[in-house]
Design an enzyme around this catalytic site. Structure first.
Site, PDB file in Angstrom:
ATOM      1  N   HIS A   9       0.967  -1.181  -0.411  1.00  0.00           N
ATOM      2  CA  HIS A   9      -0.023  -0.044   0.139  1.00  0.00           C
ATOM      3  C   HIS A   9       0.746   1.723  -0.137  1.00  0.00           C
ATOM      4  O   HIS A   9       2.507   0.878   0.635  1.00  0.00           O
ATOM      5  CB  HIS A   9      -1.181   0.297   0.935  1.00  0.00           C
ATOM      6  CG  HIS A   9       0.110   0.042   2.481  1.00  0.00           C
ATOM      7  ND1 HIS A   9       0.703   0.732   3.257  1.00  0.00           N
ATOM      8  CD2 HIS A   9      -0.102  -1.383   2.915  1.00  0.00           C
ATOM      9  CE1 HIS A   9       0.926   0.586   4.244  1.00  0.00           C
ATOM     10  NE2 HIS A   9       0.970  -0.917   4.623  1.00  0.00           N
ATOM     11  N   ASN A  15       2.922   3.986   8.855  1.00  0.00           N
ATOM     12  CA  ASN A  15       4.233   4.185   8.625  1.00  0.00           C
ATOM     13  C   ASN A  15       5.111   5.558   8.914  1.00  0.00           C
ATOM     14  O   ASN A  15       5.987   5.528   9.526  1.00  0.00           O
ATOM     15  CB  ASN A  15       4.628   4.656   7.104  1.00  0.00           C
ATOM     16  CG  ASN A  15       4.070   2.751   6.545  1.00  0.00           C
ATOM     17  OD1 ASN A  15       2.781   3.045   4.962  1.00  0.00           O
ATOM     18  ND2 ASN A  15       4.022   2.027   6.983  1.00  0.00           N
ATOM     19  N   ARG A  60      -5.913   0.738   3.864  1.00  0.00           N
ATOM     20  CA  ARG A  60      -4.695   1.341   3.184  1.00  0.00           C
ATOM     21  C   ARG A  60      -4.695   0.375   2.310  1.00  0.00           C
ATOM     22  O   ARG A  60      -3.799   2.058   0.591  1.00  0.00           O
ATOM     23  CB  ARG A  60      -3.111   1.421   3.634  1.00  0.00           C
ATOM     24  CG  ARG A  60      -2.665   0.430   4.041  1.00  0.00           C
ATOM     25  CD  ARG A  60      -2.059   0.541   5.656  1.00  0.00           C
ATOM     26  NE  ARG A  60      -1.246  -0.375   6.467  1.00  0.00           N
ATOM     27  CZ  ARG A  60      -1.693  -1.525   7.548  1.00  0.00           C
ATOM     28  NH1 ARG A  60      -2.875  -0.908   7.751  1.00  0.00           N
ATOM     29  NH2 ARG A  60      -1.380  -2.548   7.785  1.00  0.00           N
ATOM     30  N   GLU A  80      -2.694  -7.432   7.217  1.00  0.00           N
ATOM     31  CA  GLU A  80      -0.484  -7.416   7.817  1.00  0.00           C
ATOM     32  C   GLU A  80      -0.792  -8.667   8.564  1.00  0.00           C
ATOM     33  O   GLU A  80      -1.601  -9.325   9.528  1.00  0.00           O
ATOM     34  CB  GLU A  80      -0.481  -5.477   7.965  1.00  0.00           C
ATOM     35  CG  GLU A  80       0.563  -6.239   8.608  1.00  0.00           C
ATOM     36  CD  GLU A  80       1.767  -6.364   7.288  1.00  0.00           C
ATOM     37  OE1 GLU A  80       1.876  -7.288   6.901  1.00  0.00           O
ATOM     38  OE2 GLU A  80       2.908  -5.759   7.235  1.00  0.00           O
ATOM     39  N   HIS A 145       0.441  -5.718   2.122  1.00  0.00           N
ATOM     40  CA  HIS A 145       1.208  -5.469   3.363  1.00  0.00           C
ATOM     41  C   HIS A 145       2.752  -5.804   3.250  1.00  0.00           C
ATOM     42  O   HIS A 145       2.390  -7.114   2.526  1.00  0.00           O
ATOM     43  CB  HIS A 145       0.555  -5.852   4.222  1.00  0.00           C
ATOM     44  CG  HIS A 145      -0.947  -4.863   4.678  1.00  0.00           C
ATOM     45  ND1 HIS A 145      -1.042  -4.358   4.963  1.00  0.00           N
ATOM     46  CD2 HIS A 145      -1.665  -5.797   3.806  1.00  0.00           C
ATOM     47  CE1 HIS A 145      -2.498  -4.279   5.111  1.00  0.00           C
ATOM     48  NE2 HIS A 145      -2.789  -5.159   4.832  1.00  0.00           N
TER      49      HIS A 145
HETATM   50  O1  G3H Z   1       5.790  -2.880   7.703  1.00  0.00           O
HETATM   51  C1  G3H Z   1       5.794  -3.903   9.248  1.00  0.00           C
HETATM   52  C2  G3H Z   1       6.173  -5.001   7.783  1.00  0.00           C
HETATM   53  O2  G3H Z   1       4.673  -5.222   7.380  1.00  0.00           O
HETATM   54  C3  G3H Z   1       6.269  -6.215   8.931  1.00  0.00           C
HETATM   55  O3  G3H Z   1       7.514  -6.021   9.893  1.00  0.00           O
HETATM   56  O4  G3H Z   1       7.717  -8.329  10.206  1.00  0.00           O
HETATM   57  O5  G3H Z   1       9.795  -6.455  10.401  1.00  0.00           O
HETATM   58  O6  G3H Z   1       8.397  -6.200  12.152  1.00  0.00           O
HETATM   59  P1  G3H Z   1       8.296  -6.406  10.810  1.00  0.00           P
END
Ligand code: G3H
Length: 193
Positions: A9, A15, A60, A80, A145
């Site tokens: 997204h 973010n 998003r 996500e 995501h």
């Molecule tokens: O933007 C966040 C990610 O989707 C998850 O990141 O698994 O590296 O914490 P991570």
């Protein structure tokens, strides 16, 4: 030959704030990405005709797909990775307040399951129906995501499960995967915002 396009997204409000999870809307930059997307999809593909867009059920991703004039499908299975009780926190906050959890995740990011949430292993399992459906489809553009795209990307490039959580999937970038008999061809375009 059919291809699979992948994109995160556009940049979201979370973010910008460095928070994980949530269901925030796009930031001004993210909205620009959404607005530019049709032009770049047209340049980079057979055009919107014949292309199906899959998003997650989160705001998003739906906002990112908004201007694309093609058939769209929302999948909860593309949502996500669920950060459970850490949803809405920054990584710094988690490290300060739940150092043990942060350490567990650091030691085994693939298997670590957030309290009340998911692990990458869980995500790989819930993506099985998505991967199966993709095999039956023509050209599909998946807008979802980072954690989810890491797993899909890793599947097509035959990466090991342990590598998946560390793949960098940048924002505002379209990745085109074309599966061939023995390998997957990859092309990328970054949309200048
Ligand atoms: O933007 C966040 C990610 O989707 C998850 O990141 O698994 O590296 O914490 P991570």
């Amino acid at each position: 030959r059919r291809s699979i396009w992948l994109s995160r997204h556009g940049e979201s409000q979370f973010n910008v704030e460095g928070k994980i999870g949530g269901d925030s809307s796009l930031s001004p930059q993210g909205l620009k990405y959404a607005a530019l997307l049709p032009e770049y999809v047209a340049k980079f593909s057979i055009g919107e005709k014949g292309l199906t867009v899959w998003t997650s059920s989160m705001a998003r991703t739906i906002q990112t797909a908004r201007h694309l004039n093609c058939q769209k499908l929302e999948w909860r299975a593309l949502d996500e990775l669920d950060a459970g009780t850490c949803d809405g926190f920054t990584y710094d906050y988690i490290e300060q307040n739940f150092p043990h959890e942060a350490e567990l995740r650091n030691n085994d990011k693939f298997h670590y399951r957030y309290r009340g949430g998911e692990s990458y292993m869980d995500v790989v399992r819930r993506l099985e129906p998505i991967i199966m459906e993709l095999e039956r489809q023509g050209d599909v553009f998946i807008i979802c995501h980072q954690a989810i795209l890491r797993c899909i990307y890793g599947y097509y490039h035959n990466l090991s499960l342990e590598e998946l959580p560390f793949i960098n999937v940048p924002l505002h970038t379209i990745i085109k995967l074309t599966p061939m008999t023995y390998e997957t061809i990859e092309e990328r375009v970054t949309v200048p915002i």
